[in-house]
Scaffold this active site. Structure first.
Site, PDB file in Angstrom:
ATOM      1  N   ASP A 490       0.845  -1.048   0.074  1.00  0.00           N
ATOM      2  CA  ASP A 490       0.022   0.405  -0.157  1.00  0.00           C
ATOM      3  C   ASP A 490       0.889   1.347  -0.139  1.00  0.00           C
ATOM      4  OD1 ASP A 490      -2.180   1.622  -0.375  1.00  0.00           O
ATOM      5  OD2 ASP A 490      -2.905   1.649   1.990  1.00  0.00           O
ATOM      6  N   GLU A 493       2.398   4.937  -4.544  1.00  0.00           N
ATOM      7  CA  GLU A 493       2.566   6.218  -5.434  1.00  0.00           C
ATOM      8  C   GLU A 493       3.397   6.787  -5.674  1.00  0.00           C
ATOM      9  OE1 GLU A 493      -0.294   4.788  -3.177  1.00  0.00           O
ATOM     10  OE2 GLU A 493      -1.097   4.099  -4.815  1.00  0.00           O
ATOM     11  N   ASP A 660      -9.345   2.381  -3.135  1.00  0.00           N
ATOM     12  CA  ASP A 660     -10.291   3.273  -1.835  1.00  0.00           C
ATOM     13  C   ASP A 660     -12.001   3.674  -2.337  1.00  0.00           C
ATOM     14  OD1 ASP A 660      -8.020   2.627   0.115  1.00  0.00           O
ATOM     15  OD2 ASP A 660      -7.102   4.381   0.397  1.00  0.00           O
TER      16      ASP A 660
END
Ligand SMILES: *[C@@H]1O[C@H](CO)[C@@H](O)[C@H](O)[C@H]1NC(C)=O
Ligand SMILES: *[C@@H]1O[C@H](CO)[C@@H](O)[C@H](O)[C@H]1NC(C)=O
Length: 985
Positions: A490, A493, A660
């Site tokens: 997670d 990015e 999400d």
């Protein structure tokens, strides 16, 4: 999860204990006074996105374009020099004088066009071209030649250099830059292709958008941790599209007349040709889709375009994967079971409770997951000794594994950096990385220190030669304390919650803290799905009152004054990586590239700036994690990785979840398009958080969503901290709905697994759009409310509240296709192109089997381990020509190089079903029964390899036309496929 700090008051983290009771209790252990990063630390520049700027220069009207000369032909294509055709325009950077064009026919189905600066010299030394070691270039095959290709390239210098890519078979122009100029600057490249009216394009991820891309959208690419805003740039970058064109073939003169899908009719005959286009570029990108053209704009890199000629969608995605991005990793069998997760499972015993509650209600559960709750102060590779101790974990995981189940924890990308003057804050994962000097730097060589969940953090630098070893070592060490079965990557990015290196000089403050986590005062989640106010009026009214009073109480702290910088300016001769002259429509606050991410001037070990490779961080982390898991399991198990940020090619290592999303009906609808887009990107292991992540779900939405996701490859329920619990056992109706959908999923697991084997070995896709499976029907081009699992199963889910019917089309019915209702096993009576109303009361998901298919099945069970021990069954659905075919692939389900495999082919015709196997895997489970759909007459006797099957075991229903042959166990005691067999009637 998304960094929520930027959504609400921008405060910081407090350790917290989340109880199953839904009450949020703040731990008193946080006695140490902690520094709170001010909200302003996350506020970057406020810029006008170029596409919204009425004063923006149109490069097309001011730039001179290029002229081609010195054309050199070879058997595989040609090269040419491109020189600036006039005064430089320097619209959004510095124009490059001379470029080299290389047109290479790489294979009969593949063409590559590269336009690169001729000289990378002192004047543009910082030019970055995507490294082949990170994203390989497609290679020419040895015998590729111009004459073999389906493509033809033509070019012209009038009025400036432009080119066309033509499909020889149809004469159709697929790519056409005539009428536009090529703009090629150090921080801005623009080229435009004309497209036909009402074009059909798919792909260009990652975006939450319709399956068939809109013809008036700007799709930005820049990996971004930002929930799932519609049309905004989110986690991944996939500069690839599929372009499908429909025609009427004119038999008399051999020409093709283009057909618009809006004017087509499902009962007529058409043909389609699809091709793919991939721009191999890692920079910030924008694709402007306009009514009859498409503009690519990049913030750097080069033009490296590959065209895949198809001509079917299936061909295009196979060509793309086989030649360019690689085939998807093979998933272990058990990853296809059900996964339960939530942010807010506080300790091992809560996980144990969840598992036992699944057992109590007899709902299949394969994997239990941990979000960041397990970590000690949100630090990677360190469990909280009080709530997730290693010793208790060992016991829990050993029981979990004994029950046939598995465990996946989250791992974040950032690494906590302790206060160097506080010995009690030492963190070995950091120290070991610091010793190898493997973290990202500032331009001045100091450590780049951002902020994520644990406080101030550093970030592994995947360009450092030892970074993969470092990551591997950390996972190996941790795996000896926690016997995990996969890793969830997670925040890669890569996300950071402040602008720039905000921790530099501030480490004495670490661990910094102080956010309003979801559920804390000021951040209570009052949001519910659409229509909750109708189905639960009282609760909805109280939630809306709560939301209003919270909004009033926090209003003063969240108001910000936004002042827009007018715009950025070109900086001739110097790259401005933080504020490039062209402002992409980055979805983050103020469009600043630094917002909620590591800033573009962060510098890698090889001198490359984050600006050039930002969207590759996740891709490289997934690679590192893949290599680490090979090591952790000594190469004996297939790595199971679910990642958030992906790039073209990440499917080689990982699956992806939708990120999400929201507990909203619209979010459930978009999950289908997102899944189908990832089919095109070569990442078949895809699923969305069922019942929704952000916000509270409700019974009706969760009921529908648990059923929909049962047909997605990756099937997980996951939920945001502090929202109402949403495990499928929370509502009686959801228990029933889940079990009924899972009964189908678990029965067809062998089919799912076979589809994965085909994806892994051939590049075929698992979830399919109707348009791709039925390429000759233009009326299906935009359908994203129903989909297929492989070629044989069609799902028509309910995607809106308060209804008990759904409308769906039955593709191909005008041309001999037959669809059987899964539940009644009878053929559907539908008309071509008619949106048929289907009964779908809550708890029922319409599922259809395509005539002509044979599905291998086993019995459902609570785990895939147990399901794999059950007898086999075949479901043969005869097509209108009374034939059917299918296959199954079997191995041990988890070896990377299985020592034994088995492929079984099934065929059926009017009065027989046959199975023939090849391979060495010994499948011991017998065949229990064969069901044949569409049998039009009562059989007199049934035999298996000549032996008569007792008539008591055979039943035939002349109304539904279903033949059921049971009692086959005795005849197949040695195993269902131990010998080839023929079932005749
Ligand atoms: C692309 O299409 C848009 C909208 O029709 C038009 O305004 C623009 O000029 C076109 N661009 C080029 C380069 O033809
Ligand atoms: C070929 O036939 C089609 C349909 O009859 C017609 O519309 C088209 O103009 C013809 N094209 C040529 C090149 O003759």
């Amino acid at each position: 999860m998304v960094g929520l700090t930027h959504l609400l008051a921008k405060a910081w983290l407090l350790p917290l204990v989340y109880g199953a009771s839904q009450s949020v209790i703040y731990s008193t252990s946080a006695a140490r006074p902690q520094f709170t990063i001010p909200a302003s630390a996350e506020t970057g520049a406020q810029l006008i996105a170029n596409i919204d700027d009425p004063q923006a220069v149109n490069a097309q009207s001011v730039c001179p374009g290029y002229k081609a000369s010195n054309v050199q032909r070879s058997s595989r294509g040609f090269t040419a020099d491109l020189n600036l055709a006039g005064e430089p325009c320097n619209a959004y950077g510095t124009d490059v004088d001379s470029l080299t064009l290389t047109v290479e026919y790489q294979d009969s189905d593949r063409l590559n066009i590269q336009i690169l600066p001729t000289y990378i010299d002192a004047s543009n030394a910082s030019w970055y071209l995507l490294s082949e070691s990170i994203v390989p270039r497609p290679q020419a095959s040895l015998n590729a030649s111009v004459s073999q290709s389906d493509f033809q390239v033509s070019w012209s210098n009038e009025p400036s250099f432009n080119f066309k890519v033509i499909r020889k078979a149809t004469g159709d122009v697929l790519f056409d830059t005539e009428g536009s100029v090529l703009v090629y600057e150090d921080q801005f490249i623009e080229f435009v292709t004309a497209l036909p009216e009402e074009y059909n394009l798919y792909g260009l991820g990652e975006h939450i958008t319709q399956l068939r891309l809109l013809r008036d959208a700007t799709l930005t690419m820049w990996a971004s941790d930002d929930g799932t805003p519609i049309d905004g740039n989110i986690y991944g970058q996939h500069p690839f599209y599929l372009d499908t064109r429909y025609f009427k073939a004119n038999e008399k003169n051999g020409t093709y007349t283009p057909v618009k899908s809006s004017e087509a009719n499902a009962s007529q005959e058409y043909v389609s040709y699809s091709h793919g286009v991939f721009l191999r570029n890692s920079h910030g990108l924008e694709v402007l889709l306009r009514s009859q053209n498409l503009t690519w704009r990049t913030l750097g890199g080069g033009i490296d375009l590959t065209f895949y000629s198809g001509p079917t969608q299936a061909d295009v995605t196979k060509q793309y994967q086989l030649s360019t991005v690689g085939l998807p990793t093979m998933q272990a069998y058990h990853t296809l079971g059900f996964h339960q997760c939530r942010w807010g499972y506080t300790n091992w015993s809560e996980l144990a409770d969840v598992v036992s509650t699944f057992e109590k209600f007899e709902i299949p559960l394969e994997y239990i997951w941990s979000d960041i709750d397990y970590m000690l102060e949100y630090r990677n590779f360190e469990n909280d000794p009080n709530r997730f101790s290693y010793s208790e974990g060992e016991e829990f995981l050993s029981q979990l594994h004994d029950s046939g189940r598995h465990y996946v924890p989250i791992v974040d990308a950032a690494i906590y950096i302790p206060d160097p003057n506080n010995a009690s804050d030492a963190y070995e994962t950091y120290s070991r990385g610091a010793a190898e000097d493997i973290f990202l730097k500032n331009p001045d060589g100091s450590l780049y220190i951002g902020a994520v969940w644990p406080g101030y953090t550093v970030f592994p630098d995947w360009h450092h030669p030892k970074a993969v070893d470092y990551w591997t070592n950390e996972l190996v060490i941790w795996s000896k304390k926690v016997a995990f079965d996969g890793i969830w990557c997670d925040m890669n990015e890569v996300s950071s919650f402040c602008i720039g290196s905000c921790g530099s000089g501030n480490l004495s403050l670490n661990p910094v803290s102080g956010t309003t986590l979801p559920g804390a005062p000021g951040n209570i989640i009052f949001d519910y799905p659409e229509a909750f106010n109708i189905t639960n009026a009282t609760e909805a009214a109280s939630a809306s009152a709560g939301a209003a009073s919270q909004a009033a109480a926090t209003a003063t702290t969240t108001s910000t004054s936004v002042s827009y910088l007018s715009r950025t300016e070109p900086t001739p001769g110097v790259r401005n990586v933080e504020y490039p002259p062209y402002v992409i429509n980055n979805v983050q606050d103020g469009h600043d590239l630094s917002a909620h991410a590591v800033t573009p001037n962060a510098t890698h070990a090889d001198g490359v700036q984050e600006y050039d490779v930002h969207s590759l961080f996740g891709h490289q982390e997934l690679n590192a994690t893949y290599q680490a898991l090979l090591e952790v399991w000594s190469g004996q198990r297939r790595p199971f990785i679910i990642g958030r940020s992906t790039f073209a090619g990440s499917g080689k290592w990982a699956g992806h979840w939708g990120g999400d999303n929201y507990s909203k009906w619209w979010s459930m609808y978009f999950s289908i398009s997102q899944a189908l887009s990832f089919s095109l990107f070569g990442i078949p292991m895809f699923g969305s958080d069922s019942c929704g992540f952000t916000g509270n779900t409700d019974e009706e939405l969760c009921n529908r969503w648990m059923q929909l996701s049962a047909f997605f490859p990756f099937y997980r329920n996951h939920n945001e901290l502090s929202t109402i619990p949403q495990e499928p056992y929370r509502w009686a109706s959801v228990i029933d709905a889940t079990k009924s959908a899972m009964k189908i999923r678990y029965a067809i697991l062998p089919y799912f697994y076979t589809l994965f084997d085909l994806a892994h070995t051939t590049g075929s896709i698992v979830l399919r759009a109707l348009a791709w499976e039925f390429p000759n029907d233009p009326t299906l081009a935009a359908i994203d409310t129903q989909f297929l699992v492989g070629p044989s199963i069609m799902v028509i889910p309910v995607l809106e509240p308060l209804v008990d019917t759904v409308k769906g089309v039955f593709p191909g019915v005008g041309h001999g296709e037959v669809w059987y209702d899964w539940y009644t096993q009878t053929a559907v009576d539908a008309k071509p192109g008619v949106n048929t109303t289907i009964s779908a009361p809550l708890g029922h998901i319409p599922v259809y089997v395509r005539g002509g298919s044979i599905l291998p099945m086993q019995e459902p069970a609570l785990t895939t381990r147990d399901a794999r021990k059950t007898p086999w069954a075949l479901l043969a659905a005869l097509g209108s020509n009374e034939t059917a075919a299918g296959q199954v692939y079997i191995d041990d389900g988890q070896s990377i190089y299985p020592s034994a495999t088995l492929h079984v082919d099934f065929t059926a015709s009017r009065s027989r079903v046959q199975a023939s196997a090849r391979g060495t895997w010994k499948e011991r489970n017998p065949l229990a029964n064969v069901t044949v759909l569409g049998v039009d007459a009562q059989p007199s006797a049934v035999t298996l390899n000549g032996q008569e099957v007792s008539s008591e075991s055979v039943s035939y229903n002349s109304t539904s036309q279903v033949l059921f042959v049971g009692g086959l166990q005795n005849l197949t005691r040695g195993g269902a496929w131990a010998e080839n067999w023929v079932l005749e009637w």
